[in-house]
Design a protein around this motif. Structure first.
Motif, PDB file in Angstrom:
ATOM      1  N   LEU A  67     -18.113   7.033   2.160  1.00 17.66           N
ATOM      2  CA  LEU A  67     -17.495   6.220   2.616  1.00 17.66           C
ATOM      3  C   LEU A  67     -16.886   5.156   1.376  1.00 17.66           C
ATOM      4  O   LEU A  67     -17.608   4.664   0.545  1.00 17.66           O
ATOM      5  N   HIS A  68     -15.377   4.780   1.659  1.00 15.18           N
ATOM      6  CA  HIS A  68     -14.857   4.013   0.700  1.00 15.18           C
ATOM      7  C   HIS A  68     -14.399   2.740   1.459  1.00 15.18           C
ATOM      8  O   HIS A  68     -14.550   1.664   0.825  1.00 15.18           O
ATOM      9  N   ALA A  69     -13.666   2.908   2.765  1.00 19.04           N
ATOM     10  CA  ALA A  69     -13.458   1.677   3.327  1.00 19.04           C
ATOM     11  C   ALA A  69     -13.525   2.043   4.995  1.00 19.04           C
ATOM     12  O   ALA A  69     -13.425   3.208   5.228  1.00 19.04           O
ATOM     13  N   HIS A  70     -13.260   0.919   5.796  1.00 13.87           N
ATOM     14  CA  HIS A  70     -13.310   1.201   7.305  1.00 13.87           C
ATOM     15  C   HIS A  70     -12.231  -0.084   7.628  1.00 13.87           C
ATOM     16  O   HIS A  70     -12.506  -1.230   6.973  1.00 13.87           O
ATOM     17  N   TRP A  71     -11.623  -0.140   8.749  1.00 12.53           N
ATOM     18  CA  TRP A  71     -10.861  -1.107   9.427  1.00 12.53           C
ATOM     19  C   TRP A  71      -9.561  -1.331   8.548  1.00 12.53           C
ATOM     20  O   TRP A  71      -8.352  -1.032   8.948  1.00 12.53           O
ATOM     21  N   ARG A  72      -9.917  -1.893   7.349  1.00 10.98           N
ATOM     22  CA  ARG A  72      -8.640  -2.236   6.253  1.00 10.98           C
ATOM     23  C   ARG A  72      -8.766  -1.627   4.933  1.00 10.98           C
ATOM     24  O   ARG A  72      -9.860  -1.639   4.462  1.00 10.98           O
ATOM     25  N   VAL A  73      -7.692  -1.128   4.408  1.00  7.22           N
ATOM     26  CA  VAL A  73      -7.892  -0.458   3.128  1.00  7.22           C
ATOM     27  C   VAL A  73      -6.789  -1.314   2.216  1.00  7.22           C
ATOM     28  O   VAL A  73      -5.751  -1.458   2.400  1.00  7.22           O
ATOM     29  N   SER A  74      -7.901  -1.526   1.025  1.00  9.41           N
ATOM     30  CA  SER A  74      -7.080  -2.277  -0.162  1.00  9.41           C
ATOM     31  C   SER A  74      -6.533  -1.376  -0.860  1.00  9.41           C
ATOM     32  O   SER A  74      -7.216  -0.511  -1.667  1.00  9.41           O
ATOM     33  N   PRO A  75      -5.172  -1.667  -1.090  1.00  8.40           N
ATOM     34  CA  PRO A  75      -4.269  -0.736  -2.243  1.00  8.40           C
ATOM     35  C   PRO A  75      -4.938  -0.593  -3.523  1.00  8.40           C
ATOM     36  O   PRO A  75      -5.193   0.220  -4.020  1.00  8.40           O
ATOM     37  N   ASP A  76      -5.379  -1.685  -4.122  1.00  7.19           N
ATOM     38  CA  ASP A  76      -6.066  -1.984  -5.454  1.00  7.19           C
ATOM     39  C   ASP A  76      -7.173  -1.142  -5.471  1.00  7.19           C
ATOM     40  O   ASP A  76      -7.509  -0.728  -6.598  1.00  7.19           O
ATOM     41  N   ARG A  77      -8.366  -1.549  -4.446  1.00  6.26           N
ATOM     42  CA  ARG A  77      -9.312  -0.887  -4.679  1.00  6.26           C
ATOM     43  C   ARG A  77      -9.469   0.805  -4.477  1.00  6.26           C
ATOM     44  O   ARG A  77     -10.172   1.537  -4.991  1.00  6.26           O
ATOM     45  N   LEU A  78      -8.487   1.148  -3.592  1.00  6.73           N
ATOM     46  CA  LEU A  78      -8.216   2.412  -3.352  1.00  6.73           C
ATOM     47  C   LEU A  78      -7.855   3.090  -4.443  1.00  6.73           C
ATOM     48  O   LEU A  78      -8.390   4.223  -4.855  1.00  6.73           O
ATOM     49  N   ARG A  79      -6.733   2.501  -5.224  1.00  6.27           N
ATOM     50  CA  ARG A  79      -6.337   3.140  -6.330  1.00  6.27           C
ATOM     51  C   ARG A  79      -7.413   3.201  -7.471  1.00  6.27           C
ATOM     52  O   ARG A  79      -7.523   4.470  -8.044  1.00  6.27           O
ATOM     53  N   SER A  80      -8.047   2.187  -7.661  1.00  9.07           N
ATOM     54  CA  SER A  80      -9.265   2.367  -8.609  1.00  9.07           C
ATOM     55  C   SER A  80     -10.278   3.371  -8.145  1.00  9.07           C
ATOM     56  O   SER A  80     -10.826   3.981  -9.198  1.00  9.07           O
ATOM     57  N   ALA A  81     -10.647   3.201  -7.184  1.00  7.29           N
ATOM     58  CA  ALA A  81     -11.524   4.463  -6.435  1.00  7.29           C
ATOM     59  C   ALA A  81     -11.037   5.939  -6.971  1.00  7.29           C
ATOM     60  O   ALA A  81     -11.852   6.970  -7.290  1.00  7.29           O
TER      61      ALA A  81
END
Length: 97
Positions: A67-81
């Motif tokens: 699991l990385h995220a649910h409901w809302r996806v942060s672009p910065d956090r997704l990019r880093s991950a």
């Protein structure tokens, strides 16, 4: 290969937004990194097990099954991950060769 799984359902506004964020983030990555990411979309309407697990949390983003995220996806956090997952994948591949 890093697998990003986006779990949602048709006619889900937040799912559409999450898909747009995923597409934009992957498009902004260097080609070498973006080519190592497989995007898989799954619908809770097509899979009872996914429905049972995620119906109240969609959209859900998994990176390599975690699991990385649910409901809302942060672009910065997704990019880093994604950058971290691709780096890790790259290191593991080098160790095998």
């Amino acid at each position: 290969m890093t697998t990003l799984t986006l779990i949602g359902k048709p006619d889900c506004h937040l799912c559409e937004v999450a898909s747009e964020v995923v597409d934009a983030v992957v498009a902004e990555l260097p080609d070498a990194a973006a080519e190592r990411i497989e995007i898989v979309e799954a619908s809770i309407q097509d899979d009872p097990a996914l429905y049972e697990l995620w119906w109240e949390k969609i959209p859900v983003v998994l990176i390599d099954g975690a699991l990385h995220a649910h409901w809302r996806v942060s672009p910065d956090r997704l990019r880093s991950a994604l950058e971290e997952a691709v780096r890790k994948d790259d290191l593991e591949e080098r160790e095998l060769t």
